[in-house]
Design an enzyme around this catalytic site. Structure first.
Site, short mmCIF file in Angstrom:
data_model
loop_
_atom_site.label_atom_id
_atom_site.label_comp_id
_atom_site.label_asym_id
_atom_site.label_seq_id
_atom_site.Cartn_x
_atom_site.Cartn_y
_atom_site.Cartn_z
N LYS A 141 0.76 -1.24 0.10
CA LYS A 141 0.16 0.01 -0.10
C LYS A 141 0.78 1.29 -0.19
O LYS A 141 2.12 1.16 0.34
CB LYS A 141 -0.96 -0.12 1.06
N TYR A 230 -4.79 3.84 5.68
CA TYR A 230 -5.38 3.10 6.55
C TYR A 230 -6.73 3.78 7.06
O TYR A 230 -7.69 2.89 7.32
CB TYR A 230 -4.47 3.02 7.89
P1 NAD Z 1 12.40 1.36 2.96
O1 NAD Z 1 12.72 2.88 2.51
O2 NAD Z 1 12.67 0.73 4.19
O3 NAD Z 1 12.55 0.36 1.66
C1 NAD Z 1 12.59 0.76 0.49
C2 NAD Z 1 13.31 -0.31 -0.67
O4 NAD Z 1 13.19 -0.08 -1.73
C3 NAD Z 1 14.83 -0.62 -0.21
O5 NAD Z 1 15.16 -1.70 -0.26
C4 NAD Z 1 15.34 0.60 -1.29
O6 NAD Z 1 16.65 0.00 -1.66
C5 NAD Z 1 14.49 0.02 -2.57
N1 NAD Z 1 14.29 0.86 -3.59
C6 NAD Z 1 14.42 0.55 -4.94
N2 NAD Z 1 14.58 1.61 -5.71
C7 NAD Z 1 14.51 2.66 -4.76
C8 NAD Z 1 14.78 4.12 -5.06
N3 NAD Z 1 14.61 4.45 -6.14
N4 NAD Z 1 14.60 4.87 -3.90
C9 NAD Z 1 14.66 4.38 -2.86
N5 NAD Z 1 14.38 3.23 -2.63
C10 NAD Z 1 14.55 2.22 -3.60
O7 NAD Z 1 10.79 1.69 2.79
P2 NAD Z 1 9.54 0.70 3.69
O8 NAD Z 1 9.43 1.17 4.77
O9 NAD Z 1 10.23 -0.69 3.57
O10 NAD Z 1 8.46 0.70 2.50
C11 NAD Z 1 8.43 0.13 1.24
C12 NAD Z 1 6.83 -0.29 0.98
O11 NAD Z 1 5.99 -0.98 1.98
C13 NAD Z 1 6.15 1.39 0.67
O12 NAD Z 1 5.09 1.51 -0.11
C14 NAD Z 1 5.41 1.28 2.09
O13 NAD Z 1 3.93 2.20 1.81
C15 NAD Z 1 5.15 -0.13 2.24
N6 NAD Z 1 4.99 -0.52 3.71
C16 NAD Z 1 3.63 -1.10 4.09
C17 NAD Z 1 3.77 -1.26 5.49
C18 NAD Z 1 2.27 -2.16 6.03
O14 NAD Z 1 2.20 -2.23 7.06
N7 NAD Z 1 1.61 -2.84 4.96
C19 NAD Z 1 4.58 -1.02 6.30
C20 NAD Z 1 5.71 -0.32 5.86
C21 NAD Z 1 5.79 0.01 4.64
#
Ligand code: NAD
Length: 378
Positions: A141, A230
């Site tokens: 999401k 959410y």
């Molecule tokens: P994060 O920044 O910790 O991780 C992002 C990942 O994407 C990293 O591994 C990064 O290297 C990679 N990536 C690839 N191309 C990239 C670019 N151009 N710029 C930046 N990063 C790049 O983020 P996260 O918190 O893991 O969130 C990732 C996704 O998951 C988002 O869409 C977020 O909304 C979703 N999320 C959902 C929940 C949930 O409870 N469902 C919780 C957290 C995050």
């Protein structure tokens, strides 16, 4: 009032055709078994795309505990990171892909689901690549930055004959499922007044690790995209998955203009329903808040703070506290999605629902930018 169109059902034949012969044999007896029966011989292989915080801290550990799924591959920009994951999770190094080589997954029978966990602005590109490789897609999401991107993902999954779901973990969580039941069965009557808030205080240290979350291009917007979705989900759940007919909205004050130069720091909005019901909502990066309440003629239901985090939610109604099991959200979601596929049931969190929510988000931004009431075309 509109409900999301049910997801195009993937027939058992199409599905089995996508599995290896051995996997298909293992699947065959499963169909007649109850869903709480012992784990099947073959678990679905899941490849995580993007090995950031959510994949590392939540999804990958959950995949050690799932009945029906296991981690069998990754897509990452760092080969050495992928190699460490392969060692830690026991999958072959051949199952490590780069973002540019995702199409090679097509010939890999170890991978059934591709779970896209990259920044929002990259979801469309990565989901479409996964669909083209013939893999079922789970998209985090919010589904994408725009409705047009959601449409492109839905079209790609439809063309490939694969299933598309959104990582809406709370749909698989018992307290939220109970809220959905109370709404569906009108236990207190139809909910008419909803109030929801969700946010966290983004500090300077977060601003570094969360840089993409304040980038318009990568996040699509601010807390509305991240935390507000959410609240939108909870309001729609209380209205039996109907979309609102219109929204009004207002951006909150910007207290840290350097950090929030591209996206909002907070936003309030109202969702208006055809039956006169209203949802009053807040999403913010300025305050740690997470709660939801829905009122009906004969009673109310309330998800106490924190309503939307990973902690065990507490659901109270006008009849008292509701006692339900606490579950690991990610395990429940992954196994829930696997069970939907095994049973050939439409998902309770389909791509169309993700699209609906992005349509509501677009309307909220249009309303906040114009100061006008905006109709929702979900
Ligand atoms: P994060 O920044 O910790 O991780 C992002 C990942 O994407 C990293 O591994 C990064 O290297 C990679 N990536 C690839 N191309 C990239 C670019 N151009 N710029 C930046 N990063 C790049 O983020 P996260 O918190 O893991 O969130 C990732 C996704 O998951 C988002 O869409 C977020 O909304 C979703 N999320 C959902 C929940 C949930 O409870 N469902 C919780 C957290 C995050």
């Amino acid at each position: 009032m509109k409900t999301p169109r049910p997801q195009a059902q993937v027939s058992r034949r199409t599905f089995l055709g996508q599995l290896s012969a051995a996997a298909a044999l293992a699947m065959a007896p499963r169909e007649s078994r109850a869903l709480d029966s012992p784990p099947p011989a073959k678990k679905f292989g899941v490849a995580l795309v993007g090995l950031g915080t959510y994949s590392t801290d939540r999804l990958a550990p959950a995949l050690r505990d799932t009945k029906h799924c296991r981690l069998t591959g990754v897509v990452t920009g760092s080969r050495s990171k992928g190699e460490k994951w392969a060692r830690d999770y026991g999958f072959p190094e051949d199952n490590i892909y780069g973002y540019e080589t995702m199409e090679r997954m097509a010939g890999n029978p170890d991978i059934d689901f591709v779970y896209v966990v990259t920044p929002n602005g990259l979801h469309a590109e990565h989901c479409i690549a996964a669909a083209k490789a013939g893999k079922h897609v789970i998209c985090e999401k919010p589904m994408a930055n725009t409705v047009a991107e959601c449409d492109a993902i839905i079209a790609a999954c439809h063309a490939a004959g694969v299933r598309l779901t959104v990582g809406y973990r709370l749909h698989y969580e018992p307290h939220h499922a109970e809220l959905a039941r109370l709404a569906r069965e009108k236990v207190f009557g139809a909910f008419t007044r909803m109030k929801g808030e969700n946010g966290f205080e983004m500090g300077t240290e977060d601003a570094h690790s969360d840089a993409w979350r304040v980038s318009k291009k990568l996040a699509g917007g601010g807390p509305l995209m991240d935390m507000g979705v959410y609240v939108i989900q909870a309001v729609c759940m209380a209205k039996v998955e109907a979309a609102p007919v219109a929204v009004t909205a207002k951006f909150g004050p910007v207290t840290r203009p350097k950090l929030f130069s591209e996206v909002e720091e907070s936003v309030t909005w109202t969702m208006e329903y055809a039956d006169g019901a209203q949802g009053k909502c807040l999403a913010t990066y300025a305050d740690a808040v997470s709660r939801f309440r829905a009122d009906a003629e004969r009673g109310w239901a309330q998800l106490e703070d924190p309503a939307f985090y990973y902690d065990d939610p507490v659901l109270t109604t006008s009849r008292g506290k509701v006692h339900l099991p606490n579950v690991n959200h990610q395990v429940a979601q992954l196994d829930g999605m696997a069970e939907e596929l095994i049973a050939g049931r439409p998902s309770i969190a389909p791509g169309e629902m993700g699209r609906r929510d992005v349509a509501i988000i677009e309307a909220i931004y249009a309303a906040a930018n114009s100061g006008q009431r905006v109709e929702v075309k979900a």
